[in-house]
Design an enzyme around this catalytic site. Structure first.
Site, mmCIF file in Angstrom:
data_model
loop_
_atom_site.group_PDB
_atom_site.id
_atom_site.type_symbol
_atom_site.label_atom_id
_atom_site.label_comp_id
_atom_site.label_asym_id
_atom_site.label_seq_id
_atom_site.Cartn_x
_atom_site.Cartn_y
_atom_site.Cartn_z
ATOM 1 C CG ASP A 1 14.409 -28.833 -35.747
ATOM 2 O OD1 ASP A 1 15.343 -28.818 -34.923
ATOM 3 O OD2 ASP A 1 13.358 -29.484 -35.587
ATOM 4 C CG ASN B 1 15.658 -23.221 -29.009
ATOM 5 O OD1 ASN B 1 15.642 -22.638 -30.088
ATOM 6 N ND2 ASN B 1 15.153 -24.452 -28.879
HETATM 7 C C1 IPE Z 1 12.613 -24.827 -33.428
HETATM 8 O O1 IPE Z 1 13.314 -26.007 -33.250
HETATM 9 C C2 IPE Z 1 13.476 -23.650 -33.059
HETATM 10 C C3 IPE Z 1 14.615 -23.408 -33.944
HETATM 11 C C4 IPE Z 1 14.937 -24.091 -35.001
HETATM 12 C C5 IPE Z 1 15.422 -22.277 -33.592
HETATM 13 P P1 IPE Z 1 13.221 -26.838 -31.894
HETATM 14 O O2 IPE Z 1 14.122 -28.003 -32.053
HETATM 15 O O3 IPE Z 1 13.463 -25.961 -30.725
HETATM 16 O O4 IPE Z 1 11.692 -27.270 -31.883
HETATM 17 P P2 IPE Z 1 10.973 -28.487 -31.156
HETATM 18 O O5 IPE Z 1 11.458 -28.509 -29.735
HETATM 19 O O6 IPE Z 1 11.379 -29.726 -31.890
HETATM 20 O O7 IPE Z 1 9.522 -28.215 -31.294
HETATM 21 C C1 IPE Z 2 18.021 -26.551 -34.433
HETATM 22 O O1 IPE Z 2 18.556 -27.825 -34.302
HETATM 23 C C2 IPE Z 2 18.850 -25.502 -33.735
HETATM 24 C C3 IPE Z 2 18.177 -24.855 -32.608
HETATM 25 C C4 IPE Z 2 17.002 -25.131 -32.173
HETATM 26 C C5 IPE Z 2 18.907 -23.801 -31.929
HETATM 27 P P1 IPE Z 2 18.279 -28.704 -33.025
HETATM 28 O O2 IPE Z 2 19.374 -28.447 -32.030
HETATM 29 O O3 IPE Z 2 16.918 -28.514 -32.501
HETATM 30 O O4 IPE Z 2 18.435 -30.158 -33.626
HETATM 31 P P2 IPE Z 2 17.610 -31.432 -33.208
HETATM 32 O O5 IPE Z 2 16.167 -31.119 -33.378
HETATM 33 O O6 IPE Z 2 17.961 -31.731 -31.786
HETATM 34 O O7 IPE Z 2 18.080 -32.495 -34.141
HETATM 35 MG MG MG Z 3 15.148 -29.416 -32.908
#
Ligand code: IPE
Ligand code: IPE
Ligand code: MG
Length: 246
Positions: free
Chosen positions: A26, A74
């Protein structure tokens, strides 16, 4: 005892690594935002980090690495961002297939792949098929994965087996139930790492995390490094796992 020591900051006993590490990759979006880049640039950087960390995990002799790449939630993101993540995955798998005979990393996918583009599904199956016989490090990529979805699908499959007389509804152990999950046959994660400063599970490995040790860091996933992984392992090695005992 083989020790890895980094400027006396932390010390890792390389002979007693956790068997299974899981990572919630993340912070890609915030990494890009900080640099005035589009979120997709963060995902591209995150994919590079995955490559580095997975290779390092294999090199140090880790047995299982499970990474959260795309959750069942997602899909709520803008279609352009989802498409960019999918195309990065495709690119990665193409390259991984090319390197497989050399790397000997076994790859598996956790999640419902059916809503993915047929080309991506084919790549996933091909990757699993080619690497099936490898017995070194196993990397599980959670793709369209959700912990609740996984448990629910397992319950439905088990119920169906009961209806068909292949399973007995009066006798079910936790171990048997685990065999209906994507992670069948794989030990539960010992250590779950979440970068990016969030301290939540976000629907990751809900069944399997029962006695996992958690490690949170503010580092954003694209900045995560071999050092960060070793730091997490060092923290893990300093904990006392009691499993409810004393
Ligand atoms: C968790 O991250 C899912 C992945 C890293 C694939 P998210 O960014 O989707 O999680 P939340 O929304 O902060 O809980
Ligand atoms: C994790 O990074 C990747 C996925 C969830 C696919 P994020 O895209 O959630 O990054 P932040 O949380 O917005 O910084
Ligand atoms: Mg995220």
């Amino acid at each position: 005892m083989a020790l890895f020591q980094k400027k006396a900051d932390y010390q890792v006993d390389m002979d007693h690594l956790p068997q299974h590490i899981a990572i919630i990759m993340d912070g890609n979006g915030r990494w890009a935002k900080k640099r005035g880049l589009p979120r997709t640039a963060g995902h591209a950087a995150g994919a590079e980090t995955f490559r580095t960390v997975a290779t390092f995990a294999k090199d140090i002799g880790l047995q299982y690495l499970t990474v959260y790449a795309f959750s069942t939630e997602n899909w709520k993101r803008p279609p352009e961002e989802v498409a960019a993540i999918m195309s990065l995955l495709e690119k990665y798998l193409h390259e991984a297939i090319g390197r497989m005979a050399r790397d000997k990393v076994k790859m598996a996918f956790f999640g419902d792949l059916s809503p993915l583009a047929p080309k991506l599904q084919t790549l996933c199956h091909e990757t699993e098929e080619i690497s099936k016989g490898y017995d070194g490090c196993q990397v599980n990529i959670c793709l369209n994965y959700g912990g609740r979805d996984e448990v629910m699908r397992a319950a439905m499959a088990y119920a169906q087996a009961c209806v068909e007389g292949r399973a007995d509804p009066n006798h079910l152990t936790q171990e048997q139930f685990g065999n209906w999950l994507y992670s069948a046959g794989i030990p539960d994660p010992d250590l779950i790492i979440r970068p990016s400063g969030e301290q939540r599970i976000s629907n990751f490995l809900l069944w399997q995390c029962a006695y996992a040790e958690f490690y949170y860091t503010d580092v954003l996933w694209p900045d995560f490094s071999k050092d960060e992984l070793l730091k997490a392992i060092a923290s893990y090695q300093n904990r006392s796992r009691r499993y409810g005992g004393i």
